[in-house]
Motif scaffolding. Sequence first.
Motif, PDB file in Angstrom:
ATOM      1  N   GLU A 173       0.846  -1.198   0.000  1.00  0.00           N
ATOM      2  CA  GLU A 173       0.000   0.000   0.000  1.00  0.00           C
ATOM      3  C   GLU A 173       0.880   1.246   0.000  1.00  0.00           C
ATOM      4  OE1 GLU A 173      -3.486   0.032   0.053  1.00  0.00           O
ATOM      5  OE2 GLU A 173      -3.346   2.204  -0.173  1.00  0.00           O
ATOM      6  N   THR A 174       0.594   2.212  -0.864  1.00  0.00           N
ATOM      7  CA  THR A 174       1.264   3.508  -0.834  1.00  0.00           C
ATOM      8  C   THR A 174       0.475   4.427   0.093  1.00  0.00           C
ATOM      9  OG1 THR A 174       1.943   3.198  -3.122  1.00  0.00           O
ATOM     10  CG2 THR A 174       2.081   5.441  -2.234  1.00  0.00           C
ATOM     11  N   ASN A 177      -2.163   8.548  -0.557  1.00  0.00           N
ATOM     12  CA  ASN A 177      -2.453   8.959  -1.936  1.00  0.00           C
ATOM     13  C   ASN A 177      -3.935   8.807  -2.270  1.00  0.00           C
ATOM     14  OD1 ASN A 177      -2.735   6.221  -2.149  1.00  0.00           O
ATOM     15  ND2 ASN A 177      -1.355   5.956  -3.883  1.00  0.00           N
ATOM     16  N   ARG A 179      -5.713   6.259  -2.499  1.00  0.00           N
ATOM     17  CA  ARG A 179      -6.065   5.085  -3.301  1.00  0.00           C
ATOM     18  C   ARG A 179      -5.812   3.783  -2.536  1.00  0.00           C
ATOM     19  NH1 ARG A 179      -3.470   7.890  -7.578  1.00  0.00           N
ATOM     20  NH2 ARG A 179      -1.632   6.555  -7.436  1.00  0.00           N
ATOM     21  N   ASP A 180      -6.571   2.782  -2.908  1.00  0.00           N
ATOM     22  CA  ASP A 180      -6.391   1.443  -2.346  1.00  0.00           C
ATOM     23  C   ASP A 180      -5.449   0.666  -3.263  1.00  0.00           C
ATOM     24  OD1 ASP A 180      -6.592  -1.012  -1.121  1.00  0.00           O
ATOM     25  OD2 ASP A 180      -8.608  -1.440  -1.889  1.00  0.00           O
ATOM     26  N   ASP A 181      -4.136   0.915  -3.083  1.00  0.00           N
ATOM     27  CA  ASP A 181      -3.147   0.412  -4.042  1.00  0.00           C
ATOM     28  C   ASP A 181      -3.096  -1.109  -4.111  1.00  0.00           C
ATOM     29  OD1 ASP A 181      -1.768   3.063  -4.757  1.00  0.00           O
ATOM     30  OD2 ASP A 181      -1.749   3.061  -2.563  1.00  0.00           O
ATOM     31  N   ASP A 188      -5.319   3.448   1.689  1.00  0.00           N
ATOM     32  CA  ASP A 188      -4.171   3.965   2.451  1.00  0.00           C
ATOM     33  C   ASP A 188      -3.956   3.238   3.781  1.00  0.00           C
ATOM     34  OD1 ASP A 188      -3.613   5.746   0.439  1.00  0.00           O
ATOM     35  OD2 ASP A 188      -4.630   7.442   1.381  1.00  0.00           O
TER      36      ASP A 188
HETATM   37 CA   LIG Z   1      -2.814   4.216  -0.944  1.00  0.00          CA
END
Ligand SMILES: [Ca+2]
Length: 429
Positions: A173-174, A177, A179-181, A188
């Motif tokens: 996960e980043t 940002n 978003r659900d990477d 996040d």
């Molecule tokens: Ca994220």
Amino acid sequence: MQVLGLGIGFSQKVALMDRSCQLFNLLFCFILISGCSPQTGKINQVTSSFDALKCRTSAAIETEFIVQWEDGSFSVEKGVDPESFKQKFVALHVQKIKHVQINQKINLIQPISSQMINSTDQSRDDWGQSLIGTSAVWAEGFKGQNVKVAVVDSVIDVTHPQLRTRIAINTKETPDNGRDDDENGYVDDYLGFAFLSASASTQTNDHGSHVAGVIAADPNEGFMSGVAPQSQIVPASFLDGSGSGTLGDAVLALQYAAAREVKVVNSSWGGSGCSESLANVFMELSQKGILLVVAAGNSGADIDVTPFYPAIYNLAGQITVSASDLFDLVPAWSNTGFRNAHLTAPGVSILSTAFGGRYLTMDGTSMAAPFVAGAAAILWSAKPTATNLQIKEAILQGVDVVPGKNSKTLTRGRLNLEKSLDELRRLVP
Ligand SMILES: [Ca+2]
Ligand SMILES: [Ca+2]
């Protein structure tokens, strides 16, 4: 359902007991749909169950519904009101729905710290860890490494010097940002996730940070150590700083913990009333091989007689923990029960971490449970192939039963990590 903060100071004892008595007046609404009945039968069952609701109290949130799906997963859905939800959402999805419960408010009774501790005070005796024998297992190299422990509680101070190195990072996960990477359903969730759907609070609450420190505080970054100082904490928060939350958020936090592949879940909270969704998610986690460590509660009750959830679910993968002191005496405020409470662990004047780099001592079964959660992490780092049932058996078989001070618990004894490791070696050669 209300949730009690199980870390209390003595001065709050009476207030807490009064509050817990009120809990038994609260009942909540749910329907249970089971089996594979035809759709019309299910709808009829849904209808009759809704019509039969008898427990629409002020705690119910009548526009939110905790849904358990046939695959075992949970979601919290919105609706205009129960009737509308029944007619629209439930009727539409009835074949995929296992269970529906109206969401409800839950409240943490703010824990009171017994004492603020100066972090330059090096003279404190970690009596709890001495009693359970942590130094012997650490010396063998077992410190909870590669074991993740979920702290399902209030928000944790992940910047505390002794906690920040011990928070499990979701490397896929980043952060920040939006978003659900890693597409695990949580945006996040780099360090953990906070399920605070109803919260507007900007306060902090030290309960979760204190529990996390008892389990995993990093001794290289300060003056104390967690029981399992190389275990990793997964924060799964559902109680905000003012002590408010919902049952739905608790269920989602528990489900999230499982998705992060934790071995142990610490639940230092509880309440009474209808809690079918909570029971269902606990069952799911137990069957997935997770060890569920639960505080017995602080109202001085016999939980075999006076229900307290989730403490009394007594699932195969569950250990419920009462509190004991330096002399292995059980304080009057600790809940007990020969059937549903399994053992005691240190829970009086327990030093641990708090928000803003602070340290507090607290009293409560909230502090006893994470001793057992940390012990479980240690045992799993010694025998990574062990099952949750084997870890539980090792912990229960390894207790110290002190003559004349037997606790009113299933084992009559107090956690002994060193002996539990010996037991585990017999169970898992
Ligand atoms: Ca994220
Ligand atoms: Ca994610």
